[in-house]
Design a protein around this motif. Structure first.
Motif, PDB file in Angstrom:
ATOM      1  N   ILE A   1       9.330 -32.367  30.251  1.00  0.00           N
ATOM      2  CA  ILE A   1       9.043 -31.367  29.222  1.00  0.00           C
ATOM      3  C   ILE A   1       8.096 -30.329  29.821  1.00  0.00           C
ATOM      4  O   ILE A   1       6.961 -30.660  30.185  1.00  0.00           O
ATOM      5  CB  ILE A   1       8.402 -32.017  27.979  1.00  0.00           C
ATOM      6  CG1 ILE A   1       9.353 -33.034  27.358  1.00  0.00           C
ATOM      7  CG2 ILE A   1       7.999 -30.961  26.961  1.00  0.00           C
ATOM      8  CD1 ILE A   1       8.761 -33.812  26.204  1.00  0.00           C
ATOM      9  N   PRO A   2       8.535 -29.053  29.932  1.00  0.00           N
ATOM     10  CA  PRO A   2       7.665 -28.049  30.533  1.00  0.00           C
ATOM     11  C   PRO A   2       6.511 -27.650  29.608  1.00  0.00           C
ATOM     12  O   PRO A   2       5.380 -27.472  30.054  1.00  0.00           O
ATOM     13  CB  PRO A   2       8.608 -26.863  30.785  1.00  0.00           C
ATOM     14  CG  PRO A   2       9.752 -27.063  29.848  1.00  0.00           C
ATOM     15  CD  PRO A   2       9.853 -28.542  29.604  1.00  0.00           C
ATOM     16  N   TYR A   3       6.788 -27.493  28.326  1.00  0.00           N
ATOM     17  CA  TYR A   3       5.763 -27.162  27.346  1.00  0.00           C
ATOM     18  C   TYR A   3       6.299 -27.513  25.970  1.00  0.00           C
ATOM     19  O   TYR A   3       7.504 -27.666  25.779  1.00  0.00           O
ATOM     20  CB  TYR A   3       5.359 -25.682  27.409  1.00  0.00           C
ATOM     21  CG  TYR A   3       6.462 -24.729  27.023  1.00  0.00           C
ATOM     22  CD1 TYR A   3       6.561 -24.243  25.722  1.00  0.00           C
ATOM     23  CD2 TYR A   3       7.409 -24.312  27.951  1.00  0.00           C
ATOM     24  CE1 TYR A   3       7.577 -23.380  25.360  1.00  0.00           C
ATOM     25  CE2 TYR A   3       8.427 -23.447  27.599  1.00  0.00           C
ATOM     26  CZ  TYR A   3       8.504 -22.987  26.296  1.00  0.00           C
ATOM     27  OH  TYR A   3       9.507 -22.139  25.944  1.00  0.00           O
ATOM     28  N   VAL A   4       5.395 -27.637  25.003  1.00  0.00           N
ATOM     29  CA  VAL A   4       5.801 -27.948  23.636  1.00  0.00           C
ATOM     30  C   VAL A   4       5.447 -26.756  22.771  1.00  0.00           C
ATOM     31  O   VAL A   4       4.312 -26.268  22.790  1.00  0.00           O
ATOM     32  CB  VAL A   4       5.083 -29.212  23.105  1.00  0.00           C
ATOM     33  CG1 VAL A   4       5.456 -29.476  21.656  1.00  0.00           C
ATOM     34  CG2 VAL A   4       5.409 -30.413  23.971  1.00  0.00           C
ATOM     35  N   SER A   5       6.441 -26.282  22.049  1.00  0.00           N
ATOM     36  CA  SER A   5       6.268 -25.138  21.166  1.00  0.00           C
ATOM     37  C   SER A   5       7.188 -25.314  19.971  1.00  0.00           C
ATOM     38  O   SER A   5       8.139 -26.091  20.016  1.00  0.00           O
ATOM     39  CB  SER A   5       6.614 -23.849  21.920  1.00  0.00           C
ATOM     40  OG  SER A   5       6.695 -22.770  21.029  1.00  0.00           O
ATOM     41  N   TYR A   6       6.907 -24.571  18.917  1.00  0.00           N
ATOM     42  CA  TYR A   6       7.788 -24.633  17.757  1.00  0.00           C
ATOM     43  C   TYR A   6       9.121 -23.951  18.068  1.00  0.00           C
ATOM     44  O   TYR A   6      10.128 -24.249  17.449  1.00  0.00           O
ATOM     45  CB  TYR A   6       7.116 -23.977  16.546  1.00  0.00           C
ATOM     46  CG  TYR A   6       5.842 -24.690  16.186  1.00  0.00           C
ATOM     47  CD1 TYR A   6       5.893 -25.917  15.540  1.00  0.00           C
ATOM     48  CD2 TYR A   6       4.599 -24.172  16.527  1.00  0.00           C
ATOM     49  CE1 TYR A   6       4.743 -26.609  15.231  1.00  0.00           C
ATOM     50  CE2 TYR A   6       3.446 -24.858  16.227  1.00  0.00           C
ATOM     51  CZ  TYR A   6       3.519 -26.068  15.573  1.00  0.00           C
ATOM     52  OH  TYR A   6       2.375 -26.745  15.280  1.00  0.00           O
ATOM     53  N   ASN A   7       9.115 -23.073  19.036  1.00  0.00           N
ATOM     54  CA  ASN A   7      10.341 -22.367  19.418  1.00  0.00           C
ATOM     55  C   ASN A   7      11.318 -23.273  20.155  1.00  0.00           C
ATOM     56  O   ASN A   7      12.526 -23.102  20.041  1.00  0.00           O
ATOM     57  CB  ASN A   7      10.011 -21.155  20.302  1.00  0.00           C
ATOM     58  CG  ASN A   7       9.154 -20.152  19.564  1.00  0.00           C
ATOM     59  OD1 ASN A   7       9.216 -20.067  18.343  1.00  0.00           O
ATOM     60  ND2 ASN A   7       8.352 -19.411  20.286  1.00  0.00           N
ATOM     61  N   ASN A   8      10.828 -24.207  20.945  1.00  0.00           N
ATOM     62  CA  ASN A   8      11.729 -25.054  21.730  1.00  0.00           C
ATOM     63  C   ASN A   8      11.827 -26.483  21.195  1.00  0.00           C
ATOM     64  O   ASN A   8      12.297 -27.367  21.885  1.00  0.00           O
ATOM     65  CB  ASN A   8      11.303 -25.064  23.207  1.00  0.00           C
ATOM     66  CG  ASN A   8      10.021 -25.819  23.462  1.00  0.00           C
ATOM     67  OD1 ASN A   8       9.251 -26.101  22.550  1.00  0.00           O
ATOM     68  ND2 ASN A   8       9.765 -26.131  24.721  1.00  0.00           N
TER      69      ASN A   8
END
Length: 177
Positions: A65-72
């Motif tokens: 997981i590269p980053y956690v965001s609401y977009n992805n």
């Protein structure tokens, strides 16, 4: 007639008298109160937060997981389900630790007021409370906690709570209510 005036004057001074009573109480046991709050903050800041951050970073690295965001979030759920599940478990551990912090601080205050405070009695009381916790209480606390977070930061702040980020649209929703 004189008695009524004296009674009114006594009732009018009651809030001020209570404030001074509790200030005297605090001044007698300031070290105990300070040790509960500072001790909990030190343990959280130096042990728990670095441990949870390391676990989260490890989960993200292992699951790719590269980053956690609401977009992805949708993409993460489809491609990295186990990693997201691990991060959700870490979030619930974090919420449980906030619950534990509340128990430690409230029981500590109760024991100080009962004049029976010691670290041994505090740990014994906290363990007893944890043994008696039911799932319904934890579920209620999670929902209560998630509802209170946007407003609770103004009253009660802790390093654990600062690690949970609430999206802006949630704040906007509660402001419109």
């Amino acid at each position: 007639m004189v008695r009524k005036k004296a009674k009114k004057k006594k009732n009018a001074n009651r809030p001020l008298g209570l404030i001074f009573k509790y200030l005297r109480e605090f001044s007698k046991f300031w070290f105990e109160y300070l040790s509960i709050f500072v001790g909990a903050t030190i343990v959280i800041t130096l042990v728990i937060i670095p441990l949870l951050e390391s676990i989260s970073e490890l989960i993200m690295r292992v699951s790719g997981i590269p980053y956690v965001s609401y977009n992805n979030l949708g993409n993460l759920l489809q491609q990295h389900f186990l990693g997201v599940l691990g991060l959700v478990v870490v979030l619930f551990v974090l919420i449980f630790l906030v619950y534990l912090q509340f128990i430690v601080q409230f029981q500590g205050i109760r024991l100080i007021q009962a004049r029976t405070f010691s670290l041994k009695s505090l740990f014994r009381q906290v363990i007893s409370d944890l043994k008696n916790v039911r799932i319904q209480q934890l579920v209620f606390f999670v929902f209560y906690f998630l509802l209170i977070i946007p407003f609770g930061r103004y009253v009660f702040s802790t390093p654990l709570l600062s690690k949970i980020k609430i999206p802006v649209f949630t704040f906007e929703f509660f402001r419109k209510l």
